[in-house]
Scaffold this motif. Structure first.
Motif, PDB file in Angstrom:
ATOM      1  N   SER A 133     -10.246 -26.734 -23.831  1.00 46.23           N
ATOM      2  CA  SER A 133     -10.952 -25.648 -24.626  1.00 46.23           C
ATOM      3  C   SER A 133     -11.194 -24.269 -24.077  1.00 46.23           C
ATOM      4  N   SER A 134     -11.205 -23.478 -24.832  1.00 43.26           N
ATOM      5  CA  SER A 134     -11.108 -22.046 -24.285  1.00 43.26           C
ATOM      6  C   SER A 134     -12.784 -21.620 -23.988  1.00 43.26           C
ATOM      7  N   CYS A 135     -13.012 -21.807 -22.762  1.00 44.69           N
ATOM      8  CA  CYS A 135     -14.076 -21.935 -22.119  1.00 44.69           C
ATOM      9  C   CYS A 135     -14.172 -21.131 -20.826  1.00 44.69           C
ATOM     10  N   LEU A 136     -15.054 -20.068 -20.829  1.00 44.45           N
ATOM     11  CA  LEU A 136     -15.010 -19.256 -19.290  1.00 44.45           C
ATOM     12  C   LEU A 136     -15.855 -20.019 -18.526  1.00 44.45           C
ATOM     13  N   ARG A 137     -14.946 -20.868 -17.507  1.00 45.72           N
ATOM     14  CA  ARG A 137     -15.651 -21.556 -16.356  1.00 45.72           C
ATOM     15  C   ARG A 137     -15.695 -20.987 -14.966  1.00 45.72           C
ATOM     16  N   PHE A 138     -16.615 -21.179 -14.549  1.00 45.31           N
ATOM     17  CA  PHE A 138     -16.892 -20.546 -13.085  1.00 45.31           C
ATOM     18  C   PHE A 138     -17.756 -21.246 -12.231  1.00 45.31           C
ATOM     19  N   GLU A 139     -17.562 -21.183 -11.063  1.00 48.05           N
ATOM     20  CA  GLU A 139     -18.661 -21.587  -9.927  1.00 48.05           C
ATOM     21  C   GLU A 139     -19.352 -20.691  -9.011  1.00 48.05           C
ATOM     22  N   VAL A 140     -20.458 -20.818  -8.897  1.00 42.13           N
ATOM     23  CA  VAL A 140     -21.332 -19.972  -7.887  1.00 42.13           C
ATOM     24  C   VAL A 140     -21.493 -20.610  -6.652  1.00 42.13           C
ATOM     25  N   PHE A 141     -21.479 -19.826  -5.634  1.00 43.63           N
ATOM     26  CA  PHE A 141     -21.668 -20.289  -4.210  1.00 43.63           C
ATOM     27  C   PHE A 141     -22.662 -19.492  -3.575  1.00 43.63           C
ATOM     28  N   LEU A 142     -23.552 -19.862  -2.519  1.00 42.14           N
ATOM     29  CA  LEU A 142     -24.589 -19.114  -1.913  1.00 42.14           C
ATOM     30  C   LEU A 142     -23.922 -18.418  -0.691  1.00 42.14           C
ATOM     31  N   ARG A 143     -24.252 -17.368  -0.437  1.00 39.87           N
ATOM     32  CA  ARG A 143     -24.041 -16.646   0.921  1.00 39.87           C
ATOM     33  C   ARG A 143     -25.053 -15.988   1.562  1.00 39.87           C
ATOM     34  N   LEU A 144     -25.225 -15.430   2.685  1.00 42.64           N
ATOM     35  CA  LEU A 144     -26.299 -14.919   3.346  1.00 42.64           C
ATOM     36  C   LEU A 144     -25.989 -13.594   4.160  1.00 42.64           C
ATOM     37  N   LEU A 145     -26.828 -12.638   3.815  1.00 43.16           N
ATOM     38  CA  LEU A 145     -26.628 -11.352   4.442  1.00 43.16           C
ATOM     39  C   LEU A 145     -27.447 -11.337   5.723  1.00 43.16           C
ATOM     40  N   ASN A 146     -26.779 -11.239   7.043  1.00 46.94           N
ATOM     41  CA  ASN A 146     -27.600 -11.506   8.281  1.00 46.94           C
ATOM     42  C   ASN A 146     -28.143 -10.180   8.538  1.00 46.94           C
ATOM     43  N   GLU A 147     -29.137  -9.866   9.777  1.00 48.17           N
ATOM     44  CA  GLU A 147     -29.714  -8.946  10.105  1.00 48.17           C
ATOM     45  C   GLU A 147     -28.847  -7.692  10.154  1.00 48.17           C
ATOM     46  N   ARG A 148     -27.580  -7.670  10.548  1.00 47.91           N
ATOM     47  CA  ARG A 148     -26.623  -6.760  10.927  1.00 47.91           C
ATOM     48  C   ARG A 148     -25.823  -6.470   9.592  1.00 47.91           C
ATOM     49  N   GLY A 149     -26.200  -6.913   8.406  1.00 50.30           N
ATOM     50  CA  GLY A 149     -25.341  -6.608   7.204  1.00 50.30           C
ATOM     51  C   GLY A 149     -24.142  -7.162   6.986  1.00 50.30           C
ATOM     52  N   GLU A 150     -23.913  -8.397   7.858  1.00 51.04           N
ATOM     53  CA  GLU A 150     -22.700  -9.366   7.665  1.00 51.04           C
ATOM     54  C   GLU A 150     -22.965 -10.356   6.835  1.00 51.04           C
ATOM     55  N   VAL A 151     -21.916 -10.740   5.954  1.00 53.40           N
ATOM     56  CA  VAL A 151     -21.831 -11.777   5.181  1.00 53.40           C
ATOM     57  C   VAL A 151     -21.635 -13.335   6.023  1.00 53.40           C
ATOM     58  N   VAL A 152     -22.666 -14.299   5.798  1.00 53.19           N
ATOM     59  CA  VAL A 152     -22.620 -15.269   6.568  1.00 53.19           C
ATOM     60  C   VAL A 152     -22.291 -16.454   5.688  1.00 53.19           C
ATOM     61  N   LEU A 153     -21.124 -17.187   6.118  1.00 49.87           N
ATOM     62  CA  LEU A 153     -20.616 -18.440   5.030  1.00 49.87           C
ATOM     63  C   LEU A 153     -21.621 -19.553   4.818  1.00 49.87           C
ATOM     64  N   PRO A 154     -21.696 -20.320   4.135  1.00 47.39           N
ATOM     65  CA  PRO A 154     -22.603 -21.408   3.963  1.00 47.39           C
ATOM     66  C   PRO A 154     -22.595 -22.672   5.169  1.00 47.39           C
TER      67      PRO A 154
END
Length: 722
Positions: free
Chosen positions: A480-501
């Motif tokens: 089916s013509s459906c826009l499928r996507f998945e969302v993931f959590l990330r975290l921004l640490n105290e220094r502004g860096e992205v931390v993986l789950p």
């Protein structure tokens, strides 16, 4: 204060009793004294008047002859004889013209008999000490012609028979003296009577006020808390009954107080025991355990005393609790408590810290001796079999042990070290003992997770959570013509860096923070979906959201999902919730209940990382999902591992037989993509199509494509990402 009140009350009662007894006596005595005084004085006055009246009445007829005959010597003899009467001060005889014919004594009152007397018989004039009495001398009816007057009487006025008057003055000095004596005697009698009455009244007042005073004093003592206070029973009548009643009441109050004190002491002891002990097992609770541990740490002083602290966490307790219910779990805890008590010394403290966790403090015990004791406890629990409804369960114990030497200074340090050692024992395979070492790798890892737990809490409060998105691409025609996507959590640490789950999720799961993080992800995903739906360019949308087993196991999760769908006005089919197969295998009953609830809402359900467990195919039959997301490690190893390739083909074939679409995860290069296409897997996800990017940026790209009129669904055969 009570003594002052007592004195005032007693004085008031005594005074009232005195007034009650004296006032009638005073009134009656005063009235009688006044009556008799007035009556007596009147009698004295009347007696003096009668005497004066009698004297002049006697003297007037006796003076007739002298007046008629003019015999003054006889008249003088008469007045002289009158002077012999008591109180007579003067006596006078006058003719009818008022001329004095005979007189004796000196008159005190200025009287003119011819003008004032007339026919008056009695009192003529008076002063403060003199009374003057008068009587006319009248001619009798007898003719006395044979008597010759020595001095003929002057002719009388015609029609009058008065010959003259006799006048006598009496002195009232003796009368006044008698009156004074009468008054003095009356006062003496009154005083004596009042004195006797006062004495009797005082005795009566004392007889009343003393018992009342004793009662008041006893009441004051009782009010001050002396419940043993009693009053002497020395009175009769109503006061005696009152004294007996007070003593009886005091005895009852004392008995009731003692009984109440016993009940209070018993209740206090029960409350103290309940406040310091676990109601299920009867062991000391966490608060009491921590107080005892703190006292042990404080009592070391400078001595090198060795103590051992243990954390005991039961293994497979949740299996019993979930399989047989909480009643079975409670009974298991009671039986384990009895087992542990058999091997613990009387000087040691065993406590239930909560759930299936126990604490044990071995005082004055070396580390070697402590290890032997704890190993015997572990072996005892391992050998134990819990039987419930003809089912037997084996139980183990993961035990963390720390020696309370000079390196452990505070209560917090001791508890944290024991907890970290217990966690390490569980993480290393359970049913074992782990001794705390400051540089232990497992302990350091656990400490890092504890640090991450506090950092996660702070990140949520400071809104430093991020949501990333990655599309799910159709790989075969007919999807089916459906826009499928998945969302993931990330975290921004105290220094502004992205931390993986994978960095922070273990800590979140360990410290039960996942429900809070998952709720945030659900709300953020629904908000983004609303933005896409508002573009009106996508015939259908579906967003995949990963949930932890902690979140799935909570009944309120389904309620929260329904509330978010209603809040953002989103069709339930737009959401598909994914649960990792490995996690679902540990709590399959909760996952099954959750999946059924999602179907009732209209949401989708998918197994994530499918194929990593040994019971994967059984889950597909027992709980058919909407999607099966094949484990990325299997997909990634297909190009050089025939076993992985075979497993992937088997998963796809079985899924297709059950009518479940398969999603290939981690399609990151052309070789993997080609093999996935060859197998015929319906959907793919990976960096070969599009890498994960910030959800906000991904939404902006979708909005830009909508503005440019581009298709909202990825091509079946996309070009590799540059």
């Amino acid at each position: 204060m009570m003594q002052h009140l007592y004195l005032r009350l007693v004085g008031s009662i005594r005074q009232r009793a005195l007034w009650l007894a004296l006032l009638p006596a005073v009134l009656v005595a005063t009235a009688l004294a006044s009556y008799f005084s007035i009556t007596g004085m009147g009698e004295l006055d009347e007696e003096l008047r009668r005497r004066g009246h009698t004297i002049v009445q006697y003297l007037a007829p006796a003076s007739e002859y002298g007046l008629i005959s003019g015999n003054r010597p006889s008249l003088q003899a008469l007045v002289q004889a009158a002077m012999q009467q008591p109180d007579v001060r003067a006596a006078v005889v006058t003719d009818f013209q008022g001329r004095v014919l005979a007189i004796s004594g000196r008159t005190q009152l200025p009287v003119r008999l011819a003008e004032q007397a007339g026919d008056l018989v009695g009192l003529l004039a008076s002063s403060h000490d003199t009374l003057g009495f008068v009587a006319p001398v009248r001619r009798s009816q007898l003719d006395i012609d044979d008597f010759l007057s020595l001095e003929p009487m002057p002719p009388q006025p015609p029609g009058s028979d008065r010959l003259g008057w006799v006048y006598v003055e009496l002195s009232s000095e003796d009368l006044q003296a008698r009156k004074s004596a009468l008054l003095l005697h009356t006062l003496l009698i009154l005083t004596a009577g009042l004195g006797a009455g006062a004495y009797v009244a005082l005795r009566m007042a004392r007889s009343l006020s003393r018992p009342v005073g004793r009662l008041l004093k006893a009441v004051g003592r009782m009010a001050a808390g002396e419940l043993e206070a009693r009053v002497e029973q020395a009175s009769a009548g109503e006061l005696g009954a009152l004294e007996r009643g007070f003593n009886h009441m005091a005895s009852r109050l004392q008995d009731m107080h003692e009984s109440m004190q016993e009940r209070i002491a018993t209740a206090t002891a029960q409350l103290a025991h309940q406040a310091s002990h676990d109601p299920l097992t009867g062991l000391a609770n966490r608060r009491e355990f921590e107080l005892h541990l703190q006292a042990t740490l404080d009592g070391r002083g400078g001595e090198e005393l060795h103590h051992v602290l243990c954390y005991i966490d039961l293994d497979r307790f949740k299996v019993v609790n979930d399989t047989c219910g909480h009643a079975a779990g409670d009974e298991l805890l009671r039986q384990i408590t009895q087992l542990l008590r058999q091997r613990v010394r009387g000087q040691d403290l065993l406590a239930r810290l909560g759930g299936d966790e126990f604490g044990l403090l071995l005082e004055r015990c070396s580390l070697e001796d402590g290890l032997r004791v704890v190993e015997s406890l572990r072996q005892l629990v391992e050998d134990f079999r819990f039987v419930w409804n003809n089912r037997a369960f084996g139980i183990g114990a993961s035990i963390g042990l720390v020696e309370l030497d000079s390196r452990i200074q505070t209560l917090e340090e001791a508890l944290a070290a024991a907890d970290q050692a217990c966690f390490a024992a569980k993480d290393l395979g359970r049913n074992r003992i782990h001794v705390y070492q400051a540089d232990d790798r497992e302990v350091v890892r656990h400490q890092g997770e504890m640090d991450w737990a506090s950092r996660l809490t702070q990140a949520v409060e400071e809104n430093r959570l991020l949501l990333y998105a990655q599309p799910v691409v159709p790989l075969v025609s007919g999807i089916s013509s459906c826009l499928r996507f998945e969302v993931f959590l990330r975290l921004l640490n105290e220094r502004g860096e992205v931390v993986l789950p994978e960095v922070f999720l273990p800590a979140a799961e360990r410290f039960n923070l996942m429900p809070r993080l998952d709720r945030w992800a659900i709300d953020a995903a629904c908000s983004g979906l609303r933005r896409l739906l508002d573009q009106e360019s996508h015939p259908s949308l579906q967003c995949g959201i990963n949930l932890s087993v902690q979140t799935v196991g909570r009944p309120e999760t389904l309620e929260y999902i329904g509330e978010r769908l209603q809040h953002y006005d989103i069709a339930p089919a737009c959401l598909c919730f994914e649960v990792a197969e490995a996690a679902a295998s540990r709590q399959f009953a909760e996952v099954q209940t959750f999946a059924q609830g999602l179907r009732q809402l209209g949401c989708g359900f998918a197994f994530d990382a499918f194929g990593s467990g040994l019971s994967s195919f059984a889950y597909l039959r027992a709980l058919p999902p909407d999607y099966v997301k094949i484990d990325g490690d299997l997909i990634h190893r297909m190009t050089d591992d025939r076993v992985s390739q075979t497993l992937v083909r088997a998963i796809h074939d079985i899924s297709r037989q059950l009518g479940v679409a398969a999603v290939a995860e981690m399609v990151d290069d052309a070789a993997v993509f080609a093999m996935v296409r060859e197998i015929g897997i319906e959907l793919g996800q990976g960096t070969w199509f599009d890498p994960p990017q910030l959800f906000e940026d991904w939404l902006a790209v979708c909005e830009a494509r909508h503005v440019n009129g581009e298709a909202g669904v990825y091509s079946i055969l996309p070009s590799p990402a540059a």
